[in-house]
Design an enzyme around this catalytic site. Structure first.
Site, PDB file in Angstrom:
ATOM      1  NE  ARG A 159      -4.241  -1.524   0.224  1.00  0.00           N
ATOM      2  CZ  ARG A 159      -4.407  -2.560  -0.586  1.00  0.00           C
ATOM      3  NH1 ARG A 159      -3.482  -2.834  -1.501  1.00  0.00           N
ATOM      4  NH2 ARG A 159      -5.486  -3.313  -0.520  1.00  0.00           N
ATOM      5  CD  GLU A 170      -3.497   3.475  -5.032  1.00  0.00           C
ATOM      6  OE1 GLU A 170      -4.533   2.839  -5.290  1.00  0.00           O
ATOM      7  OE2 GLU A 170      -2.465   2.939  -4.634  1.00  0.00           O
ATOM      8  CG  HIS A 188      -3.907  -0.425  -6.601  1.00  0.00           C
ATOM      9  ND1 HIS A 188      -4.220   0.157  -5.399  1.00  0.00           N
ATOM     10  CD2 HIS A 188      -3.875  -1.760  -6.348  1.00  0.00           C
ATOM     11  CE1 HIS A 188      -4.373  -0.770  -4.467  1.00  0.00           C
ATOM     12  NE2 HIS A 188      -4.166  -1.946  -5.032  1.00  0.00           N
TER      13      HIS A 188
END
Ligand code: NAP
Length: 338
Positions: A242, A271, A290
């Protein structure tokens, strides 16, 4: 958990297939949102206020929403990480959280290895030379990369995904494996010759440091300026965990001033990553949006596992892949005693 309702009401968010929705509809009244946006947010909140269960990916729940969802008993997230959920508030309300481990392990390890290959061999930077018509002479030393095979791979968080990355490194690329984890991993040590290190030792010894820890209060900025300063100036950092496991401004500084050589990043503090972030343009960064588990096969398997987790509860077969079962049980017992 509270008592079984007469008819379960489920709110489902992207992305479930028709077959998965049909399976849920056999045992529950399902309200499905293919996408959440400002035009259907009120409908979503209304549905949530009556729901017993919520299923979906990227569930953006907060305490205020939970206040408005008094009947909620189960949250089935389509992810293995659950740092996006307000776990403390869910625990306090005895709401069970189920996640989707294992089915995404190998795909996420593939993504990590793709980033390792890309940063070591400068794949994106050099492929762009060709794409942009700038390949005008034989490639010289200024464009050489660094080997992957034989380099020391440091795994920070040798759980399911960390172990799968270690396996690729040791068996596929002859890489010595170092790892740091909350507990020792005798199986990795025996099978792959992996050696356990403290985080500081691993940072100092590894050529590639790969982050695979869950994000929580203990791992917030696990890799900060001090940690980056311990890495070799020739080393690369790869993050498939993360974004907030890393202090991003310290990382930008380390990359800008060559305190480390490169970074491969699939996750970011914010994000989507802002186009203004230096990480989106630095030549020594490979940034992906991601995509750790983002293959057709794996996303389908994750959604199916989340549906199966939820169906197990709805059909009275108990929790599957519950991450806070013990807390929920305690809350239920305390409620019975009062
Ligand atoms: P996992 O099996 O639970 O592995 C996590 C590992 O981290 C465990 O080995 C654990 O140690 C270790 N760990 C936890 N806290 C630590 C600490 N403070 N210091 C050192 N080690 C620590 O989880 P997983 O399935 O591999 O997934 C890991 C994470 O990857 C997820 O939480 C998620 O955030 C991320 N992820 C990202 C993507 C993506 O799209 N990029 C996809 C999937 C997952 P013990 O084994 O000793 O407990």
């Amino acid at each position: 958990m509270a008592e079984k309702p007469q008819k379960w009401r489920v709110v489902a968010l992207r992305r479930l297939s028709d077959a998965q929705l049909a399976a849920l509809s056999q045992v529950a009244e399902v309200t499905y949102f293919e996408d959440l946006n400002s035009s259907n947010q009120a409908d979503f909140l209304l549905a949530l206020s009556k729901a017993h269960a919520l299923i979906g990916g990227k569930l953006e729940l907060d305490e205020a929403m939970l206040e408005q969802a008094p009947q909620l008993q189960v949250v089935a997230t389509i992810s293995v990480g659950y740092d996006h959920l307000p776990l403390h508030a869910l625990n306090q309300r005895g709401i069970l959280v189920c996640n989707t481990p294992d089915v995404l392990t190998e795909t996420t390890a593939d993504t990590a290895f793709a980033l390792i290959m890309a940063v070591q061999r400068r794949l994106v930077e050099l492929a762009n030379l060709v794409r942009e018509g700038d390949w005008r002479a034989h490639i010289g030393i200024e464009h050489f990369g660094i080997d992957v095979h034989g380099k020391t791979l440091g795994i920070v968080g040798a759980g399911r995904i960390g172990a799968a990355i270690a396996k690729r490194g040791a068996l596929g690329f002859g890489m010595p494996i170092l790892y740091t984890s909350a507990s020792s991993k005798p199986e990795l040590e025996q099978r792959l010759g992996a050696q356990r290190r403290t985080l500081d030792e691993l940072l100092a010894e590894a050529d590639i440091v790969c982050l695979c820890v869950p994000y929580n209060t203990d791992t917030h900025h696990f890799i900060d300026a001090d940690a980056l300063a311990r890495m070799k100036p020739t080393a690369a950092l790869v993050n498939v965990a993360r974004g907030k496991v890393v202090d991003e401004s310290a990382l930008i500084d380390a990359l800008r001033y060559s305190k480390i050589r490169a970074a491969g990043l699939d996750v970011f503090a914010q994000e989507p990553l802002s186009a203004d972030s230096p990480l989106s343009t630095m030549h020594n960064v490979v940034a992906t949006p991601h995509i750790g588990s983002a293959t057709h096969e794996t996303r389908t398997a994750m959604a199916q596992l989340a549906v199966d987790n939820l169906l197990s509860v709805l059909t009275g077969h108990g929790s599957r892949n519950g991450v806070n079962e013990d807390t929920c049980q305690r809350v239920a017992n305390a409620a019975k005693e009062t």
